[in-house]
Design an enzyme around this catalytic site. Structure first.
Site, PDB file in Angstrom:
ATOM      1  N   LYS A  54     -46.121  39.384 100.439  1.00 21.08           N
ATOM      2  CA  LYS A  54     -45.743  40.534  99.604  1.00 21.08           C
ATOM      3  C   LYS A  54     -46.981  41.129  98.948  1.00 21.08           C
ATOM      4  CE  LYS A  54     -41.056  38.902  98.858  1.00 21.08           C
ATOM      5  NZ  LYS A  54     -40.144  38.065  98.090  1.00 21.08           N
ATOM      6  N   GLN A  98     -39.458  35.480  92.388  1.00 19.10           N
ATOM      7  CA  GLN A  98     -39.172  34.835  93.672  1.00 19.10           C
ATOM      8  C   GLN A  98     -38.117  33.739  93.498  1.00 19.10           C
ATOM      9  OE1 GLN A  98     -40.569  35.772  96.733  1.00 19.10           O
ATOM     10  NE2 GLN A  98     -39.087  34.343  97.587  1.00 19.10           N
ATOM     11  N   ASP A 121     -35.613  44.030  93.544  1.00 14.68           N
ATOM     12  CA  ASP A 121     -34.789  43.205  94.427  1.00 14.68           C
ATOM     13  C   ASP A 121     -33.326  43.642  94.383  1.00 14.68           C
ATOM     14  OD1 ASP A 121     -35.861  41.348  96.125  1.00 14.68           O
ATOM     15  OD2 ASP A 121     -36.019  39.742  94.637  1.00 14.68           O
TER      16      ASP A 121
END
Ligand code: NDP
Length: 296
Positions: A54, A98, A121
């Site tokens: 990422k 994460q 997200d």
């Protein structure tokens, strides 16, 4: 029939190029760049790889990547305090924590601490509600990537029968919402679904997000259907570790009209959509027009 392969790797490269183009214009016109903060707690090897990828791709499209690597024993209040700090930071436009988090941390509480406008997200409860009611939201990256590939392949999805196998909050449910938003007739299947094969055979669009290696075989695929394989499973075969999806590719590709491979299908689209979401979050924060084709 031999299915058309939907090349997620090439599509993701196109999305990244689009994002990079927008970012370079932003830099030229405004002298600043969108910023993405990624928070990793602990040393889960798979998460470390994801976070590294990422970070690299964020920098490659010209955005600012800010990484926080916290000790596995980080207490909840410290993580929450960091998120509050990032919420208030005007140079941070996207925040990603994460998952999975170590067991002592409350993932729901942590995710719901993120400012919904920076929740790239799309897991914050506000974004889940906005998506469910057909309003503008941040959309979870993996289903957004699947939707982009489906729209690219079919144009309009209206009236198609879509079956999503899997009802997780991060893939199955938002995928179903997005397909409904594009006027598909949607069925969500799961571990208690009766005669799953028959349900799948009714699908013009079949999305497998199960986490069971090669569970969906060609016998479950309607001739000519489009098969989207979200699964990422590591298996041992012939003494080697191999990456396979939730779909048995060889048999399904003989029946389907189009299919995504694993690797090289949905996987690369996920990070590309994270970058697209960060750009979208930046544009919304600044009151700029949203990039076309990069949102739901
Ligand atoms: P979850 O484990 O959270 O959910 C799996 C879903 O599959 C559940 O709803 C479960 O049903 C259902 N399921 C399990 N077994 C069966 C079965 N035998 N028959 C029917 N349904 C079943 O997984 P995720 O949604 O997080 O991930 C799914 C897959 O996608 C995994 O392989 C994961 O690695 C991959 N993934 C890939 C990403 C990418 O970037 N390409 C991103 C995220 C995930 P029930 O609810 O009844 O238990």
């Amino acid at each position: 029939m031999t299915a058309t392969i939907i090349d997620g790797k090439a599509f993701a490269a196109k999305v990244r190029a689009q994002v990079a183009d927008h970012v370079s214009k932003i830099k030229a016109e405004r002298g600043e760049a969108p910023g993405l903060a990624v928070v990793l707690v602990g040393e889960d090897p798979a998460s470390q790889v994801y976070v590294r990828n990422k970070g690299t791709q964020t920098v490659e499209v010209g955005m600012k990547s800010i990484e926080y690597k916290l000790d596995a024993s980080t207490p909840q209040n410290e993580l929450v305090a960091l998120i509050h700090k990032l919420n208030a930071d005007p140079e941070v436009h996207g925040i990603l924590v994460q998952l999975p988090l170590p067991g002592h941390l409350n993932s729901d509480l942590v995710i719901n601490t993120i400012d919904p406008a920076k929740d790239v997200d799309g897991f914050h409860i506000s974004n889940v509600g906005l998506l469910g009611t057909g309003q503008k939201s941040m959309v979870p990256c993996t289903p957004l990537g699947c939707l982009m590939m489906l729209r690219d392949h079919h144009g309009s999805l209206a009236g198609m029968n879509a079956v999503v196998v899997g009802r997780s909050n991060i893939v199955g449910k938002p995928m179903a919402q997005l397909l409904l938003g594009d006027s598909c007739t949607v069925t969500i299947a799961h571990s208690k679904t009766k005669d799953l094969g028959a349900v799948c055979r009714g699908a013009d669009i079949l999305v497998a997000a199960v986490g069971r290696p090669e569970m969906v075989t060609g016998e479950w695929v309607k001739p000519g259907a489009t098969v989207i394989d979200v699964g990422i499973n590591r298996i041992e075969r012939d003494g080697k570790t191999k990456l396979v999806g939730d779909v048995h590719f060889e048999s399904a590709a003989k029946v389907a009209g189009a299919i995504t491979p694993v690797p090289g299908g949905v996987g690369p689209m996920t990070i590309a959509c994270l970058l697209a979401n960060t750009l979208t979050a930046y544009c919304r924060a600044k009151g700029l027009p949203e990039p076309k084709g990069l949102t739901a």
